[in-house]
Design an enzyme around this catalytic site. Structure first.
Site, PDB file in Angstrom:
ATOM      1  N   ASP A   1     -23.413  14.036 -16.599  1.00 33.91           N
ATOM      2  CA  ASP A   1     -22.324  13.044 -16.559  1.00 33.91           C
ATOM      3  C   ASP A   1     -22.889  11.683 -16.914  1.00 33.91           C
ATOM      4  O   ASP A   1     -24.108  11.481 -16.935  1.00 33.91           O
ATOM      5  CB  ASP A   1     -21.700  12.985 -15.163  1.00 33.91           C
TER       6      ASP A   1
ATOM      7  N   ASP B   1     -23.454   7.887 -15.713  1.00 38.11           N
ATOM      8  CA  ASP B   1     -23.530   7.179 -14.436  1.00 38.11           C
ATOM      9  C   ASP B   1     -22.334   6.221 -14.344  1.00 38.11           C
ATOM     10  O   ASP B   1     -21.573   6.071 -15.303  1.00 38.11           O
ATOM     11  CB  ASP B   1     -24.867   6.433 -14.365  1.00 38.11           C
TER      12      ASP B   1
END
Length: 292
Positions: free
Chosen positions: A209, A211
């Protein structure tokens, strides 16, 4: 000539390595305490491998409570010469989206609650960490990613935070300003201890993902992150199967000197070394300490 034994450290989503022949989970004792789990011994394409699930099977241990010293010590005791570390990370770089495999060449260590060295009062040593990752292993990982058609990036800085909470947005922006590329919680002090143990060490940082700096972060669901994590884990297993035969061939000394990191590192003179600590260092530093 060195006959390599490949240590594999599995991160989030990687608790086993399929395809190993002669599989055997075996407990290896360490004077540094309990490692995360038993070790899985086996061979892959004829190469001896030793697998350790970093967080334990079932993901029982958080990053700050991992016994990094015991984990590296048992891999060394098991005969490992090279360590491939696999870990899930967040991206701090817009050009490294989820699903990218990053092979970093630098770390910034922001951890503060962990034992970071095997060398304590009674036997002091200082190893170089200027280049913390073995370029020979990095080359092999890059070639494996390319051959498998995996989205990957060679080079970059992995910031290691303490956790277990994720970053604030201000922290995330700070790390981006520092030029960091990915962020995780587990590769330090793991890499430092591997260097002290004279193990060649490289990391595959698997992006799950962005941040929290990313404007679309709030739109990322837990389900989406888990989906990427599982896909990364499957790709990581394929990468291991591709890379192990390449790095498992008999070779000479490490060109980068990883396997000789202690040659000039120990500063405590023999008469002043603590015999009890020296005994604990038998696997890690026995090559240079001998019976001192």
């Amino acid at each position: 000539m060195v006959t390599p034994v490949i240590g594999l450290i599995g991160g989030s989503g990687l608790y086993d390595i399929e395809g190993l022949e002669g599989r055997e989970w075996r407990r290896v004792a360490s004077p540094w305490g309990e490692p995360s789990d038993e070790l899985l011994f086996g061979t892959l394409a004829g190469v001896r491998c030793v697998f350790l699930p970093r967080h334990g099977r079932g993901h029982r241990i958080p990053p700050s409570e991992l016994n990094y010293r015991a984990n590296i010590d048992v891999l060394k005791r098991a005969g490992c010469t090279d360590v491939l570390s696999l870990s899930a990370v967040g991206s701090l770089n817009g050009d490294l989206p989820p699903g990218t495999f990053v092979i970093p060449d630098q770390f910034i260590d922001r951890t503060f609650a962990r034992k970071k060295s095997f060398f304590e009062s009674g036997c002091v040593a200082h190893v170089s960490m200027a280049h913390p990752l073995c370029p020979r292993l990095g080359d092999a990982l890059e070639a494996g990613c390319r051959d498998l058609g995996l989205k990957h990036h060679r080079g970059g800085t992995y910031l290691v935070m303490e956790g277990p909470q994720f970053s604030t947005k201000a922290e995330s922006e700070l790390y981006r300003a520092w030029g960091c590329d990915v962020i995780g919680m587990t590769n330090m002090p793991e890499a430092k201890l591997a260097r002290e143990a004279e193990l060649c060490y490289a990391t595959v940082a698997m992006v799950t993902d962005f941040d929290c700096w990313h404007p679309d972060h709030d739109h990322v669901t837990v389900e989406a992150v888990v989906r990427v994590l599982l896909a990364n884990a499957e790709n990581a297993k394929n990468l291991v199967r591709a890379v192990v035969p390449a790095v498992g061939a008999p070779r000479g000394p490490c060109p980068a000197g990883c396997d000789r990191a202690l040659d000039a590192a120990i500063v405590t003179q023999p008469p002043y070394r603590d015999p009890a600590l020296v005994a604990k260092l038998d696997a890690v530093a026995g090559r240079v300490l001998g019976g001192a």
